[in-house]
Design a protein around this motif. Sequence first.
Motif, mmCIF file in Angstrom:
data_model
loop_
_atom_site.group_PDB
_atom_site.id
_atom_site.type_symbol
_atom_site.label_atom_id
_atom_site.label_comp_id
_atom_site.label_asym_id
_atom_site.label_seq_id
_atom_site.Cartn_x
_atom_site.Cartn_y
_atom_site.Cartn_z
ATOM 1 N N THR A 44 0.831 -1.200 0.000
ATOM 2 C CA THR A 44 0.000 0.000 0.000
ATOM 3 C C THR A 44 0.867 1.252 0.000
ATOM 4 O O THR A 44 0.542 2.238 -0.668
ATOM 5 N N VAL A 45 1.975 1.228 0.707
ATOM 6 C CA VAL A 45 2.902 2.357 0.694
ATOM 7 C C VAL A 45 3.463 2.544 -0.715
ATOM 8 O O VAL A 45 3.573 3.673 -1.207
ATOM 9 N N GLU A 46 3.784 1.449 -1.385
ATOM 10 C CA GLU A 46 4.286 1.537 -2.761
ATOM 11 C C GLU A 46 3.224 2.104 -3.694
ATOM 12 O O GLU A 46 3.531 2.896 -4.587
ATOM 13 N N THR A 47 1.968 1.711 -3.495
ATOM 14 C CA THR A 47 0.879 2.258 -4.300
ATOM 15 C C THR A 47 0.709 3.745 -4.014
ATOM 16 O O THR A 47 0.502 4.542 -4.936
ATOM 17 N N LEU A 48 0.798 4.129 -2.750
ATOM 18 C CA LEU A 48 0.738 5.544 -2.378
ATOM 19 C C LEU A 48 1.821 6.331 -3.112
ATOM 20 O O LEU A 48 1.562 7.406 -3.676
ATOM 21 N N GLU A 49 3.023 5.799 -3.130
ATOM 22 C CA GLU A 49 4.135 6.477 -3.795
ATOM 23 C C GLU A 49 3.880 6.609 -5.296
ATOM 24 O O GLU A 49 4.109 7.668 -5.896
ATOM 25 N N LEU A 50 3.382 5.556 -5.929
ATOM 26 C CA LEU A 50 3.093 5.575 -7.364
ATOM 27 C C LEU A 50 2.024 6.624 -7.688
ATOM 28 O O LEU A 50 2.201 7.459 -8.581
ATOM 29 N N LEU A 51 0.911 6.576 -6.956
ATOM 30 C CA LEU A 51 -0.184 7.505 -7.237
ATOM 31 C C LEU A 51 0.197 8.947 -6.917
ATOM 32 O O LEU A 51 -0.216 9.873 -7.620
ATOM 33 N N ILE A 109 -4.921 5.841 -11.061
ATOM 34 C CA ILE A 109 -5.525 6.348 -9.837
ATOM 35 C C ILE A 109 -6.907 5.740 -9.640
ATOM 36 O O ILE A 109 -7.248 5.274 -8.551
ATOM 37 N N ASP A 110 -7.699 5.706 -10.706
ATOM 38 C CA ASP A 110 -9.044 5.138 -10.634
ATOM 39 C C ASP A 110 -9.000 3.657 -10.266
ATOM 40 O O ASP A 110 -9.840 3.170 -9.518
ATOM 41 N N GLY A 111 -8.002 2.957 -10.755
ATOM 42 C CA GLY A 111 -7.908 1.520 -10.507
ATOM 43 C C GLY A 111 -7.320 1.151 -9.158
ATOM 44 O O GLY A 111 -7.619 0.091 -8.620
ATOM 45 N N LEU A 112 -6.483 2.017 -8.577
ATOM 46 C CA LEU A 112 -5.757 1.648 -7.365
ATOM 47 C C LEU A 112 -6.184 2.395 -6.101
ATOM 48 O O LEU A 112 -5.967 1.894 -5.006
ATOM 49 N N ALA A 113 -6.758 3.578 -6.242
ATOM 50 C CA ALA A 113 -7.175 4.342 -5.064
ATOM 51 C C ALA A 113 -8.541 3.863 -4.584
ATOM 52 O O ALA A 113 -9.344 3.361 -5.368
ATOM 53 N N GLN A 114 -8.789 4.013 -3.281
ATOM 54 C CA GLN A 114 -10.109 3.676 -2.760
ATOM 55 C C GLN A 114 -11.123 4.732 -3.163
ATOM 56 O O GLN A 114 -12.302 4.430 -3.304
ATOM 57 N N ALA A 115 -10.690 5.956 -3.309
ATOM 58 C CA ALA A 115 -11.541 7.053 -3.752
ATOM 59 C C ALA A 115 -10.644 8.115 -4.374
ATOM 60 O O ALA A 115 -9.475 8.219 -4.017
ATOM 61 N N TRP A 116 -11.180 8.872 -5.309
ATOM 62 C CA TRP A 116 -10.426 9.969 -5.894
ATOM 63 C C TRP A 116 -11.401 10.948 -6.529
ATOM 64 O O TRP A 116 -12.563 10.630 -6.747
#
Length: 179
Positions: A44-51, A109-116
Motif C-alpha cells: 500500500t505504501v508503494e501504491t501511495l508512492e506511485l499515485l 488512480i481510478d484503478g488503485l485508489a479507494q476514492a479519488w
Amino acid sequence: MTFRTPAPKSSSFRVPPDIGAVPSARRRVVTIVRDWNVPLLEDTVETLELLTGEVIMNAVVHAGEGCQVTVSWDGLRVRLEAEDTKGGRLPERTPAGLDDESGRGLQLIDGLAQAWGCRPTTEGKAVWFEIGGCSPSLSRPSSAASDSSFGAGDAQRLVAMAEPGSRVPSGSRTPVTPT
C-alpha cells in the motif's frame, strides 16, 4: 486489546515547477506517512508512492507550474491532494491508446485508489485520492467525482491495513465486503 482512534494528521509542502522535483516529492510523502506510523502494508505504501507521483507530475506538467501538496491521515485513510492555480477544465479519465505516450495516470488512480476526485478551487483546481484503511462504505466514485460524491459500492475490495509495529508480509490482504 483496546484500540484508540489516532489523532488526525496533516502536512503540506510546495513542489516547484520542475519535473525533476517529482521523485523527491513522492519520497517526502512516504517519509511523512512512515513518520506518522500509519499502519499500512508495504504494498500500500508503494501504491501511495506511485499515485502520488502521478498526481504531482500531472499538476507540474499540465499546469506548467508547481503545486501545493497536502497529505493527511484521518485514522482510516491517507489522503493526498495536489492543488495548482491553473483554472480551466477539471481533469477527466480518458482512454489511452496502445501507442499513446500519456493518458494513463488517472486510469491508474481510478484503478488503485479507494476514492479519488477533483474539485475547482478559488485559484485553480485540486486533484485528490485516498488509500489505505477500511471504512464501512468503501466506495469508488466515478472519474468525474466531486469532493463529496461518495456512494456505497457492492464489490468486494482488498484492504491493506496492519496494526502499528507489526510487519505484514507483502501480498497479505484481507477481502472486505462493504455493507
